[in-house]
Scaffold this motif. Structure first.
Motif, PDB file in Angstrom:
ATOM      1  N   PRO A 326       0.797  -0.909  -0.036  1.00 13.22           N
ATOM      2  CA  PRO A 326      -0.021   0.263   0.386  1.00 13.22           C
ATOM      3  C   PRO A 326       0.462   1.670   0.205  1.00 13.22           C
ATOM      4  CG  PRO A 326       0.109  -0.872   1.885  1.00 13.22           C
ATOM      5  CD  PRO A 326       0.881  -2.098   1.506  1.00 13.22           C
ATOM      6  N   GLN A 327       0.230   2.686  -0.394  1.00 13.52           N
ATOM      7  CA  GLN A 327       0.839   3.792  -0.669  1.00 13.52           C
ATOM      8  C   GLN A 327       1.347   3.808   1.306  1.00 13.52           C
ATOM      9  OE1 GLN A 327       1.654   5.309  -3.201  1.00 13.52           O
ATOM     10  NE2 GLN A 327       3.085   6.648  -1.750  1.00 13.52           N
ATOM     11  N   GLN A 328       0.334   3.850   2.168  1.00 14.78           N
ATOM     12  CA  GLN A 328       0.635   4.688   3.082  1.00 14.78           C
ATOM     13  C   GLN A 328       2.194   3.319   3.752  1.00 14.78           C
ATOM     14  OE1 GLN A 328      -1.749   3.113   2.278  1.00 14.78           O
ATOM     15  NE2 GLN A 328      -3.239   4.918   2.481  1.00 14.78           N
ATOM     16  N   LEU A 329       2.453   2.448   2.828  1.00 19.51           N
ATOM     17  CA  LEU A 329       3.784   1.251   3.296  1.00 19.51           C
ATOM     18  C   LEU A 329       4.771   2.560   2.782  1.00 19.51           C
ATOM     19  CD1 LEU A 329       4.860  -0.315   5.344  1.00 19.51           C
ATOM     20  CD2 LEU A 329       4.633  -2.116   2.890  1.00 19.51           C
ATOM     21  N   ILE A 330       5.032   3.096   1.540  1.00 17.76           N
ATOM     22  CA  ILE A 330       6.163   3.204   1.127  1.00 17.76           C
ATOM     23  C   ILE A 330       6.918   4.173   1.975  1.00 17.76           C
ATOM     24  CG2 ILE A 330       6.479   5.013  -1.083  1.00 17.76           C
ATOM     25  CD1 ILE A 330       5.912   1.988  -1.002  1.00 17.76           C
ATOM     26  N   ILE A 331       5.504   5.765   2.631  1.00 19.54           N
ATOM     27  CA  ILE A 331       5.894   6.529   3.568  1.00 19.54           C
ATOM     28  C   ILE A 331       5.864   6.278   4.301  1.00 19.54           C
ATOM     29  CG2 ILE A 331       4.501   8.723   4.831  1.00 19.54           C
ATOM     30  CD1 ILE A 331       2.216   8.498   2.639  1.00 19.54           C
ATOM     31  N   VAL A 332       5.784   4.680   4.971  1.00 19.52           N
ATOM     32  CA  VAL A 332       6.560   4.706   5.870  1.00 19.52           C
ATOM     33  C   VAL A 332       7.952   4.299   5.626  1.00 19.52           C
ATOM     34  CG1 VAL A 332       6.697   2.420   8.104  1.00 19.52           C
ATOM     35  CG2 VAL A 332       4.574   3.320   7.040  1.00 19.52           C
ATOM     36  N   ILE A 333       8.373   3.401   4.760  1.00 22.95           N
ATOM     37  CA  ILE A 333       9.924   3.359   4.077  1.00 22.95           C
ATOM     38  C   ILE A 333      10.626   4.813   4.374  1.00 22.95           C
ATOM     39  CG2 ILE A 333      10.995   2.192   2.650  1.00 22.95           C
ATOM     40  CD1 ILE A 333       8.763   1.098   1.689  1.00 22.95           C
ATOM     41  N   GLN A 334       9.792   5.426   3.593  1.00 20.52           N
ATOM     42  CA  GLN A 334      10.368   6.914   4.127  1.00 20.52           C
ATOM     43  C   GLN A 334      10.614   7.672   4.973  1.00 20.52           C
ATOM     44  OE1 GLN A 334       7.889   9.314   1.064  1.00 20.52           O
ATOM     45  NE2 GLN A 334       8.353   8.491  -0.656  1.00 20.52           N
ATOM     46  N   ALA A 335       9.882   7.029   5.990  1.00 14.58           N
ATOM     47  CA  ALA A 335       9.750   7.791   7.117  1.00 14.58           C
ATOM     48  C   ALA A 335      11.362   6.562   7.984  1.00 14.58           C
ATOM     49  CB  ALA A 335       8.273   8.006   8.251  1.00 14.58           C
ATOM     50  N   LEU A 336      11.518   5.692   7.918  1.00 14.80           N
ATOM     51  CA  LEU A 336      11.859   5.349   8.224  1.00 14.80           C
ATOM     52  C   LEU A 336      13.773   5.858   8.177  1.00 14.80           C
ATOM     53  CD1 LEU A 336      10.755   1.831   8.260  1.00 14.80           C
ATOM     54  CD2 LEU A 336      11.612   3.081  10.045  1.00 14.80           C
ATOM     55  N   VAL A 337      13.762   6.108   6.634  1.00 16.34           N
ATOM     56  CA  VAL A 337      15.370   6.704   5.993  1.00 16.34           C
ATOM     57  C   VAL A 337      15.475   7.957   6.853  1.00 16.34           C
ATOM     58  CG1 VAL A 337      16.792   7.509   4.177  1.00 16.34           C
ATOM     59  CG2 VAL A 337      15.338   5.352   4.417  1.00 16.34           C
ATOM     60  N   ILE A 338      14.343   8.529   6.766  1.00 11.57           N
ATOM     61  CA  ILE A 338      14.121  10.130   7.761  1.00 11.57           C
ATOM     62  C   ILE A 338      15.018  10.110   9.104  1.00 11.57           C
ATOM     63  CG2 ILE A 338      13.027  11.927   8.581  1.00 11.57           C
ATOM     64  CD1 ILE A 338      11.339  12.219   5.850  1.00 11.57           C
ATOM     65  N   LEU A 339      14.129   8.598   9.996  1.00 15.89           N
ATOM     66  CA  LEU A 339      14.194   8.691  10.987  1.00 15.89           C
ATOM     67  C   LEU A 339      15.965   8.199  11.514  1.00 15.89           C
ATOM     68  CD1 LEU A 339      13.136   8.332  14.373  1.00 15.89           C
ATOM     69  CD2 LEU A 339      12.844   6.088  13.244  1.00 15.89           C
ATOM     70  N   PHE A 340      16.598   7.334  10.383  1.00 21.34           N
ATOM     71  CA  PHE A 340      17.594   6.824  10.616  1.00 21.34           C
ATOM     72  C   PHE A 340      18.696   7.810  10.662  1.00 21.34           C
ATOM     73  CE2 PHE A 340      15.345   2.129  11.352  1.00 21.34           C
ATOM     74  CZ  PHE A 340      16.836   2.041  12.574  1.00 21.34           C
ATOM     75  N   THR A 341      18.452   8.500   9.510  1.00 23.69           N
ATOM     76  CA  THR A 341      20.037   9.099   9.119  1.00 23.69           C
ATOM     77  C   THR A 341      19.026  11.128   9.499  1.00 23.69           C
ATOM     78  OG1 THR A 341      17.928  10.682   7.582  1.00 23.69           O
ATOM     79  CG2 THR A 341      19.793   8.675   7.366  1.00 23.69           C
TER      80      THR A 341
END
Length: 364
Positions: A326-341
């Motif tokens: 789902p599109q919402q999971l894509i947003i979660v993946i992007q958020a994970l990158v932001i969170l770790f960086t």
């Protein structure tokens, strides 16, 4: 002595952060019954293997370059400009006004005029938070994020009550005159036998963004003003002792930051939509924070980080189309990158610092 080499801070820390985010994202994709390797291959195929996909990737990257540079200039003065969204909205308003009401004879002149006015409007919107920080001690994070909401409300009112064409229900301006249309990559690079970047929104603004990277590099590392900004960011007390005015640096840094954020509207408003719409920024002002963090506030690093996020945006949108993710999971993946960086940067940095310190002790 630095705890670890500069190359490790610039390369290893963001690289490991991205790998950690990718690993957790893969586990999430596995948990919903999808293959993470296939998902990644789809993202690469749709974002990088065709000229159309590359065009979309570079379009998104252009937005993130401007907002990343905007955040980085404020970072160098030890300020956290979270107002890129609002400053870009105001930049879009400036672009719309000069495109609709100035009779430009050619797109080149229109581009210069729109670039100047978008930077002016973005800088003007950043001036009030900068003044409040410099003169009244108001925290720049609070004021800039509040000004995002004010900018949205102001733009909404203007689009609905002032600039909306008669009879239209859409909160947007009329189409800009054809003389202001910017060349797209399709028109620039296609030939009679081969159509490149078909229907992709990438346009000449990408090269303006590259020029902005070069300009910010020379500003920060090759000018007296840049030295003063960096000195103030490292130590306000030391900067005061050296005769550097905190008020001047605070306001000037935020003006430059706001101007860069405002110029993002060249891509979305003048280059892609060819009119001003209400939600043209689409969160790029906030993504710029992650781009600046990942790029270590250096223009070259910001360029690479912006390309990565452009890849994630384009590849992610196509991933939701071709799979059951789902599109919402894509947003979660992007958020994970932001969170770790961003927020979890020290989780990677501290073990690396200990590793390099132990290596130095062993060599000694």
């Amino acid at each position: 002595m630095d705890k670890m080499p500069a190359w490790a801070d610039a390369v290893l820390v963001p690289l490991i952060s991205i790998l950690l985010a990718a690993g957790i994202s893969a586990l999430v994709i596995l948990a919903i019954g999808e293959n993470p390797v296939e998902a990644f291959m789809i993202m690469v195929k749709e974002a990088l293997s065709t000229s159309r996909g590359i065009g979309y990737t570079l379009y998104y990257a252009t937005n993130f370059i401007f907002t990343g540079l905007a955040v980085s200039v404020a970072f160098h003065a030890r300020m956290f400009n979270i107002g890129g969204e609002g400053q870009a909205m105001m930049g879009g308003l400036g672009v719309a006004l000069v495109c609709l009401y100035v009779p430009w004879p050619h797109w080149t002149l229109a581009l210069f005029g729109a670039a100047a006015i978008s930077a002016l409007f973005g800088a003007a919107w950043a001036y009030i938070p900068a003044y409040l920080q410099a003169k009244r001690g108001s925290h720049i994070v609070i004021t800039t994020i509040m000004f995002n909401f004010i900018a949205f409300s102001v733009l909404n009112y203007i689009l609905v009550n002032v600039l909306r064409p008669q009879g239209s229900m859409d909160p947007a301006t009329a189409k800009f005159p054809e003389a202001t249309f910017l060349p797209t990559f399709q028109s620039m690079f296609s030939t009679a036998d081969n159509v490149m970047f078909r229907n992709a929104p990438a346009n000449v603004t990408f090269f303006v963004a590259l020029a902005a990277c070069v300009a910010v590099y020379f500003l920060i590392w090759r000018t007296r003003l840049g030295y003063e900004i960096r000195a103030f960011g490292h130590s306000e007390t030391g900067a005061r002792y050296a005769g550097i005015s905190p008020v001047k640096i605070t306001i000037v840094s935020m003006l430059i930051s706001g101007g860069l954020a405002g110029m993002m509207a060249l891509n979305t408003t003048m280059g892609e939509a060819e009119r001003l719409v209400l939600n043209a920024t689409e969160g790029a002002g906030f993504i710029g924070i992650a781009v600046a963090l990942m790029g270590r506030s250096h223009p070259f690093g910001i360029l690479l980080a912006a390309l990565l996020f452009g890849f994630m945006y384009q590849g992610g949108s196509e991933l939701a189309f071709w799979t059951n993710i789902p599109q919402q999971l894509i947003i979660v993946i992007q958020a994970l990158v932001i969170l770790f960086t961003g927020a979890l940067d020290n989780m990677v940095r501290m073990p690396l610092e200990k590793l390099f310190l132990s290596i130095r002790k062993g060599d000694a």
